[in-house]
Each structure stands twice: as C-alpha cells, then as structure tokens.
Write a protein that holds these residues in place. Structure first.
Motif, mmCIF file in Angstrom:
data_model
loop_
_atom_site.group_PDB
_atom_site.id
_atom_site.type_symbol
_atom_site.label_atom_id
_atom_site.label_comp_id
_atom_site.label_asym_id
_atom_site.label_seq_id
_atom_site.Cartn_x
_atom_site.Cartn_y
_atom_site.Cartn_z
ATOM 1 N N THR A 6 -8.229 5.042 -2.330
ATOM 2 C CA THR A 6 -8.448 4.067 -1.263
ATOM 3 C C THR A 6 -7.686 2.788 -1.554
ATOM 4 O OG1 THR A 6 -10.636 4.955 -0.762
ATOM 5 C CG2 THR A 6 -10.191 2.720 -0.021
ATOM 6 N N ARG A 7 -7.774 2.315 -2.781
ATOM 7 C CA ARG A 7 -7.070 1.085 -3.155
ATOM 8 C C ARG A 7 -5.551 1.294 -3.102
ATOM 9 N NH1 ARG A 7 -7.733 -4.372 -3.128
ATOM 10 N NH2 ARG A 7 -5.864 -5.135 -4.110
ATOM 11 N N THR A 8 -5.095 2.439 -3.586
ATOM 12 C CA THR A 8 -3.656 2.733 -3.563
ATOM 13 C C THR A 8 -3.139 2.738 -2.137
ATOM 14 O OG1 THR A 8 -3.824 4.022 -5.592
ATOM 15 C CG2 THR A 8 -1.889 4.421 -4.220
ATOM 16 N N TRP A 9 -3.845 3.421 -1.222
ATOM 17 C CA TRP A 9 -3.413 3.478 0.180
ATOM 18 C C TRP A 9 -3.440 2.093 0.814
ATOM 19 C CZ3 TRP A 9 -6.769 8.344 1.097
ATOM 20 C CH2 TRP A 9 -6.057 9.461 0.658
ATOM 21 N N PHE A 10 -4.435 1.298 0.438
ATOM 22 C CA PHE A 10 -4.506 -0.069 0.940
ATOM 23 C C PHE A 10 -3.263 -0.848 0.508
ATOM 24 C CE2 PHE A 10 -5.540 -4.470 -0.209
ATOM 25 C CZ PHE A 10 -5.805 -4.979 1.046
ATOM 26 N N GLU A 11 -2.926 -0.781 -0.769
ATOM 27 C CA GLU A 11 -1.773 -1.528 -1.281
ATOM 28 C C GLU A 11 -0.469 -1.050 -0.649
ATOM 29 O OE1 GLU A 11 -2.141 -1.144 -5.516
ATOM 30 O OE2 GLU A 11 -3.836 -2.547 -5.596
ATOM 31 N N VAL A 12 -0.310 0.247 -0.481
ATOM 32 C CA VAL A 12 0.886 0.787 0.166
ATOM 33 C C VAL A 12 0.980 0.276 1.604
ATOM 34 C CG1 VAL A 12 1.941 2.929 1.036
ATOM 35 C CG2 VAL A 12 1.083 2.818 -1.320
ATOM 36 N N SER A 13 -0.149 0.260 2.307
ATOM 37 C CA SER A 13 -0.168 -0.223 3.692
ATOM 38 C C SER A 13 0.202 -1.697 3.779
ATOM 39 C CB SER A 13 -1.548 -0.020 4.312
ATOM 40 O OG SER A 13 -1.872 1.345 4.344
ATOM 41 N N VAL A 14 -0.337 -2.495 2.876
ATOM 42 C CA VAL A 14 -0.025 -3.930 2.874
ATOM 43 C C VAL A 14 1.462 -4.125 2.589
ATOM 44 C CG1 VAL A 14 -0.399 -6.128 1.670
ATOM 45 C CG2 VAL A 14 -2.348 -4.663 2.246
ATOM 46 N N ASN A 15 1.975 -3.438 1.591
ATOM 47 C CA ASN A 15 3.400 -3.559 1.247
ATOM 48 C C ASN A 15 4.292 -3.120 2.405
ATOM 49 O OD1 ASN A 15 2.700 -4.523 -1.278
ATOM 50 N ND2 ASN A 15 2.885 -2.537 -2.270
ATOM 51 N N ALA A 16 3.905 -2.053 3.085
ATOM 52 C CA ALA A 16 4.688 -1.580 4.234
ATOM 53 C C ALA A 16 4.648 -2.608 5.368
ATOM 54 C CB ALA A 16 4.154 -0.238 4.721
ATOM 55 N N THR A 17 3.491 -3.206 5.609
ATOM 56 C CA THR A 17 3.360 -4.223 6.650
ATOM 57 C C THR A 17 4.234 -5.436 6.337
ATOM 58 O OG1 THR A 17 1.093 -3.489 7.094
ATOM 59 C CG2 THR A 17 1.713 -5.687 7.892
ATOM 60 N N VAL A 18 4.218 -5.861 5.086
ATOM 61 C CA VAL A 18 5.062 -6.996 4.670
ATOM 62 C C VAL A 18 6.535 -6.649 4.857
ATOM 63 C CG1 VAL A 18 5.802 -8.365 2.672
ATOM 64 C CG2 VAL A 18 3.358 -7.986 3.104
ATOM 65 N N ALA A 19 6.926 -5.444 4.437
ATOM 66 C CA ALA A 19 8.327 -5.026 4.564
ATOM 67 C C ALA A 19 8.775 -4.990 6.025
ATOM 68 C CB ALA A 19 8.530 -3.660 3.903
ATOM 69 N N VAL A 20 7.934 -4.460 6.911
ATOM 70 C CA VAL A 20 8.268 -4.406 8.337
ATOM 71 C C VAL A 20 8.388 -5.820 8.893
ATOM 72 C CG1 VAL A 20 7.404 -3.763 10.632
ATOM 73 C CG2 VAL A 20 7.319 -2.117 8.755
#
Length: 122
Positions: A6-20
């Motif tokens: 859950t934490r890993t997916w959260f961090e990946v999602s945040v990083n992807a949002t920042v990148a976009v």
C-alpha cells in the motif's frame, strides 16, 4: 500503513503525479506534502468504527455472470483497506451520486440473508 505494498503504491502514485505535473509545466512542489496529509487522514481510526473498503470501486472491477439469478463479483483488491465509515461513504458519494444508497441496500440484504453476525450500520 508505513510499509508494504500500500505504501509503495502510494509513493509510486505521488511520484507519477509530480512527474506529470512537471511535464505539463506545472509547479508540483506541494503535491507530496498534500498527498501525505491525505494519506494520514485516511488512517484507520482508533476511536470510530472502521469498515473494509475495496478502494478502487469502478465498472471494470465488477464481473457479472450470465446466470439467473445474476451474480456479481468484485475483483482487483490491491487497494483494499480499513477506513473510518465516513471516509468510505465520501468515497462512494464522490464516485457517483446515488451509489451509496444502492450499495447500502445490497449490503444489508446480503448480510441479513447470510446470517452474518455483524452489526449493520444504520
């Protein structure tokens, strides 16, 4: 909540949002902090009733049978977790108005028909 998938997916999602955001030329500096605050707010309550939430309830996560009576199965449970009742209700309300009443009526019917020994919230 601080470790695991859950934490890993959260961090990946945040990083992807920042990148976009950066790719679109937007200032995404506040995204990680805002997401962390939301993540913390969704933590399981220690004082209120918590409920199991699918976490990703949308049309592609329902599978229907061609039988009579029609049967429905939920799939794709990687975001399942406990939420306080009010958070779960807000998630359902914001997904589509009216879904909450239908979900609740079906939930009550299933729990009552299966003689499940859980208290159904009013």
């Amino acid at each position: 909540m601080e470790t695991g998938k859950t934490r890993t997916w959260f961090e990946v999602s945040v990083n992807a949002t920042v990148a976009v955001g950066k790719h679109l030329g937007l200032n995404a500096n506040l995204v990680p902090k805002a997401c962390e605050e939301v993540y913390a707010a969704l933590e399981m309550s220690t004082t209120k009733r918590n409920v199991v939430s699918h976490g990703d309830l949308w049309g592609n996560n329902f599978m229907f049978s061609n039988t009579v009576p029609l049967k429905c199965s939920l799939i794709d449970f990687q975001l399942i977790r406990y939420y306080p009742c009010c958070i779960f209700a807000l998630i359902v309300i914001f997904e589509k108005n009216g879904k909450l009443k239908h979900y609740y009526s079906v939930l009550r019917k299933v729990l009552n028909s299966e003689s499940v020994s859980v208290q159904v919230p009013s």
